[in-house]
Design an enzyme around this catalytic site. Sequence first.
Site, PDB file in Angstrom:
ATOM      1  N   ASN A   1       0.830  -1.216   0.000  1.00  0.00           N
ATOM      2  CA  ASN A   1       0.000   0.000   0.000  1.00  0.00           C
ATOM      3  C   ASN A   1       0.857   1.256   0.000  1.00  0.00           C
ATOM      4  O   ASN A   1       0.612   2.200  -0.752  1.00  0.00           O
ATOM      5  CB  ASN A   1      -0.908   0.021   1.235  1.00  0.00           C
ATOM      6  N   LYS A   2       1.884   1.223   0.853  1.00  0.00           N
ATOM      7  CA  LYS A   2       2.689   2.453   0.987  1.00  0.00           C
ATOM      8  C   LYS A   2       3.710   2.563  -0.144  1.00  0.00           C
ATOM      9  O   LYS A   2       4.042   3.661  -0.572  1.00  0.00           O
ATOM     10  CB  LYS A   2       3.331   2.509   2.373  1.00  0.00           C
TER      11      LYS A   2
ATOM     12  N   CYS B   1       0.548   0.305  13.128  1.00  0.00           N
ATOM     13  CA  CYS B   1      -0.908   0.345  13.302  1.00  0.00           C
ATOM     14  C   CYS B   1      -1.210  -0.163  14.714  1.00  0.00           C
ATOM     15  O   CYS B   1      -2.091  -0.977  14.931  1.00  0.00           O
ATOM     16  CB  CYS B   1      -1.643  -0.449  12.229  1.00  0.00           C
TER      17      CYS B   1
END
Length: 379
Positions: free
Chosen positions: A112-113, A290
């Site tokens: 994602n990053k 997270c």
Amino acid sequence: KAAAGEEAAHPRWVRINAIKSTLEEQLETTFRGYARAGTIQDVVAKEGKHILIDPHVPNLVAVTPGCDLSKAEAYNSGKIILQDKASCFPAYLLDPRSEDGDVIDACAAPGNKTTHLAGIIRSHEPEFESQPQTIFAFEKDSRRAKTLEKMVKIAGSSKMTRIALGQDFLQVDPESERFRNVGALLLDPSCSGSGIVGRDSMPELHLPDPPRQNPGHKSKSESTNKRKRKYDQVRDSNQTVIRDDDGNEIVVESEKDLAARLNALAGFQLTILLHAFRFPSARKVTYSTCSIHSEENEDVVMAALKSDVAKERGWRILRRNDQVTGMKDWPVRGSTEACNGDEEVAQGCIRSYKDDGHGIMGFFVAGFVRDHANANGDG
Ligand code: SAM
């Protein structure tokens, strides 16, 4: 399709991939017919399909939970990526520019990053094909690295990304010639996952199934409800549930176990951070988890700032005032207490909590900068 449970309180976050599309194009196509909402609460609660353009992170929208985008052309062609708002903070905060040179994503899968970094590079430098910056994406777990490879390909960022399949970032020599131009590093190491919203894993809770009393006659919703009840039972006792990177639940039996696990994770996270500080041309680093536990967040930041390598090479916190606009404006900051009263560090730390009304997962990110690359103790 109506969303249920925790999922209903959170919108679906969609990042528009700047390599393949634009916000304007997506508003005209994929989200045509969605009504504009004024707040996250409206997106979540109003009847029908709603959309909100995020005020903090560019190219990000929130849409009504339960909207199924998995069959949308834009999703299948990599024009849009389903990514929680908080997960967009690190690449946006790192803000890689051409003058930063090459970029490292140290713990990259599923990507994602990595793909967000590529999108940001492309937004800053639309002509990047002629003067490419390279993103080195490391992923220790070969199986997860395959997913990373797929994601990078579908997002159209293969040309600028070198994937180190199965490569442990900690085994990489910062002094290597290959990394001479690395000016920015994004670190998103394994963590307890205590900020993850249950919605992502609710249908597949990875808890053992409750005993089947009537096999063969169980609807999907009944099955999910039973799993949910089992989940609640775990929560109601003195056990703590944390997740690993795959979203698998790990039940920690006691406070002591949790403390030991957080301690082990924090040691690994600090090692990754200090390793990143050693890249000779590096001037920017972001560190994220997270997790909502300060042991993995502010405590790691404080230990890193106190380290010899940080002092020798001139690393300091990226102050709130120096952050990209959307992150400077983001209201939820680090804990001053966990930063031993250092308000500047606490304000530099960016946090989110899954129940605070912003509709995003629990998350932490801090940036580090230094004014002179190649500093060796004298500045
Ligand atoms: N940044 C990813 C994203 O946004 O899609 C999520 C990363 S996940 C929190 C952490 C990843 O780091 C896991 O895939 C794990 O296998 C990987 N990892 C852990 N230790 C590593 C190491 N020493 N070197 C490279 N990868 C590592």
